[in-house]
Design a protein around this motif. Structure first.
Motif, PDB file in Angstrom:
ATOM      1  N   SER A  85      -8.792  27.599  40.807  1.00  0.00           N
ATOM      2  CA  SER A  85      -9.845  28.276  41.012  1.00  0.00           C
ATOM      3  C   SER A  85     -11.124  27.895  40.667  1.00  0.00           C
ATOM      4  O   SER A  85     -12.286  27.987  41.336  1.00  0.00           O
ATOM      5  CB  SER A  85      -9.625  29.937  40.457  1.00  0.00           C
ATOM      6  N   THR A  86     -11.458  27.456  39.262  1.00  0.00           N
ATOM      7  CA  THR A  86     -12.722  27.184  38.709  1.00  0.00           C
ATOM      8  C   THR A  86     -13.241  25.762  39.672  1.00  0.00           C
ATOM      9  O   THR A  86     -14.367  25.873  40.224  1.00  0.00           O
ATOM     10  CB  THR A  86     -12.618  26.900  37.274  1.00  0.00           C
ATOM     11  N   LEU A  87     -12.350  24.854  39.855  1.00  0.00           N
ATOM     12  CA  LEU A  87     -12.688  23.698  40.706  1.00  0.00           C
ATOM     13  C   LEU A  87     -12.983  24.053  42.074  1.00  0.00           C
ATOM     14  O   LEU A  87     -13.927  23.649  42.619  1.00  0.00           O
ATOM     15  CB  LEU A  87     -11.799  22.592  40.492  1.00  0.00           C
ATOM     16  N   ASN A  88     -12.380  24.968  42.610  1.00  0.00           N
ATOM     17  CA  ASN A  88     -12.868  25.461  44.111  1.00  0.00           C
ATOM     18  C   ASN A  88     -14.002  25.894  44.140  1.00  0.00           C
ATOM     19  O   ASN A  88     -14.881  25.806  44.837  1.00  0.00           O
ATOM     20  CB  ASN A  88     -11.859  26.716  44.442  1.00  0.00           C
ATOM     21  N   ASP A  89     -14.445  26.912  43.020  1.00  0.00           N
ATOM     22  CA  ASP A  89     -15.736  27.440  42.873  1.00  0.00           C
ATOM     23  C   ASP A  89     -16.809  26.308  42.768  1.00  0.00           C
ATOM     24  O   ASP A  89     -17.854  26.475  43.286  1.00  0.00           O
ATOM     25  CB  ASP A  89     -15.664  28.755  41.842  1.00  0.00           C
ATOM     26  N   ILE A  90     -16.655  25.444  41.566  1.00  0.00           N
ATOM     27  CA  ILE A  90     -17.378  24.288  41.573  1.00  0.00           C
ATOM     28  C   ILE A  90     -17.833  23.636  43.090  1.00  0.00           C
ATOM     29  O   ILE A  90     -19.093  23.376  43.308  1.00  0.00           O
ATOM     30  CB  ILE A  90     -16.895  23.512  40.488  1.00  0.00           C
TER      31      ILE A  90
END
Lengths: 220, 157
Positions: A101-106
């Protein structure tokens, strides 16, 4: 929650420390109280503007030199990133919930930053080097953004860089097999300046648009 | 005339059967991210709505993983921890939305790499209601959480 956040942001450092201790105790009690205090505890690190919570003294002690191996098997040091802003995130590729989720958002934030993104290098450092070999990292980072660099190393190298960035990580067993574990870990994005100095932490729990806006306020 | 009575009686049957069945739990908007790289772990998200009496989610199974179980990611001082949740209470008339950073059905030991565009069955078991099988839609890695978005605020503490 917003009222609690606001209240938490207005309290002093000492009070926050006390809140954190209280939070730690309340977590064990559980229930609705936990949900409230978790929010307060999380804010100690995950503050919307980051810099307001981190004193100059603290900032100067975050970060440091490292030599790690990238997803192509090449040795990479912190020096390789000079001249660019670095977005550092620590996680592990077997992480099914938070890290993707975080890497998607980054990755989404990098797209939204447009031309500004050219000055930013997103970097994913594994805290699970046992499973995250360069080969494993290569397929993983490519799934999110071609600009994302994945770094791994020996247990000692990872322990050192995690210590420098005050990243907590610990395995949590889920079964008897050697791969039956998940990792507890700090989920915070670090923004490092082009000179290699730590600038601020950025809350990881935000979607791409707000993440991009947050990053943009810290880069020139 | 007799045929009409028979037809009317037949039409009544499903509603009678419904009335006699245990409380219903609806599972909807089930999705999971496609597998990335070597990972044999996955997470499935969905919304559970209790349309009947108080109940609780007690377990999950799927043919695509060695085990499936309810987990919750918690955040404390910026540290994320995933822990099993043995039982999730469900209140009548209420929905619980699973989303990244909160509740998820943790899939461990995936026997099959999840590929975007595929579906796989996930069976949920409850204390009172009969098991519910839902088709989980596999979304691309880079896609935002599809169903979770409208209900995300309570997941972001």
């Amino acid at each position: 929650m917003p009222t609690n956040r606001k209240r938490a942001s207005q309290t002093g450092k000492a009070t926050r420390k006390k809140d954190a201790d209280k939070a730690a105790r309340a977590v064990m009690i559980g229930g609705a109280l936990t949900v409230f205090l978790l929010g307060v505890g999380g804010l100690l690190l995950l503050t919307p503007s980051g810099s307001t919570r981190i004193t100059a003294e603290q900032a100067s002690s975050i970060g440091g030199p490292f030599t790690l191996t990238d997803q192509n098997g090449r040795l990479v040091s912190d020096q390789n990133f000079r001249g660019k802003y670095e977005l550092l995130y620590f996680g592990y590729t077997f992480c099914p919930d938070v890290c993707p989720s975080t890497l998607n958002d980054i990755a989404g934030a990098m797209q939204k930053l447009g031309t500004k993104a050219a000055d930013i290098q997103p970097v994913f450092i594994t805290i699970d080097p046992r499973r995250d070999t360069p080969q494993v990292l290569k397929r993983y980072v490519a799934a999110f953004d071609p600009r994302l660099i994945g770094l791994t190393g020996t247990e000692q190298q990872i322990a050192r860089v995690a210590r420098e960035y005050r990243v907590y990580y610990a395995p949590h067993r889920t079964g008897p097999g050697p791969d039956d574990y998940t990792m507890d870990h700090s989920s915070v994005i670090y923004l490092i300046g082009p000179d290699g100095h730590f600038l601020t932490t950025i809350p990881a729990d935000q979607q791409a648009a707000s993440l991009a806006a947050d990053i943009a306020t810290h880069i020139s | 005339m007799r045929n009409i009575f028979i037809a009317a009686a037949l039409l009544c049957l499903p509603s009678l059967a419904e009335a006699a069945s245990p409380p219903a739990i609806a599972a909807s908007n089930a999705w999971a991210r496609a597998s990335i790289g070597a990972s044999t772990m996955g997470a499935a998200y969905l919304t559970l709505t209790d349309n009947g009496a108080p109940d609780s989610l007690t377990g999950a199974t799927t043919p695509v993983a060695a085990s499936a179980s309810l987990h919750q990611t918690t955040t404390e001082g910026g540290i994320k921890r995933m822990r099993p949740v043995p039982v999730l209470p469900l209140a009548p008339g209420k929905s619980v939305t699973f989303a990244p950073g909160g509740y998820h059905i943790m899939l461990m030991g995936l026997t099959h790499k999840l590929k975007a565009g595929e579906q796989f069955p996930l069976t949920l078991t409850f204390t009172h209601a009969p098991p519910v099988t839902v088709q989980v839609q596999v979304t691309p890695v880079g896609a935002p959480a599809p169903s979770a978005m409208p209900d995300m605020p309570d997941m972001h503490m």
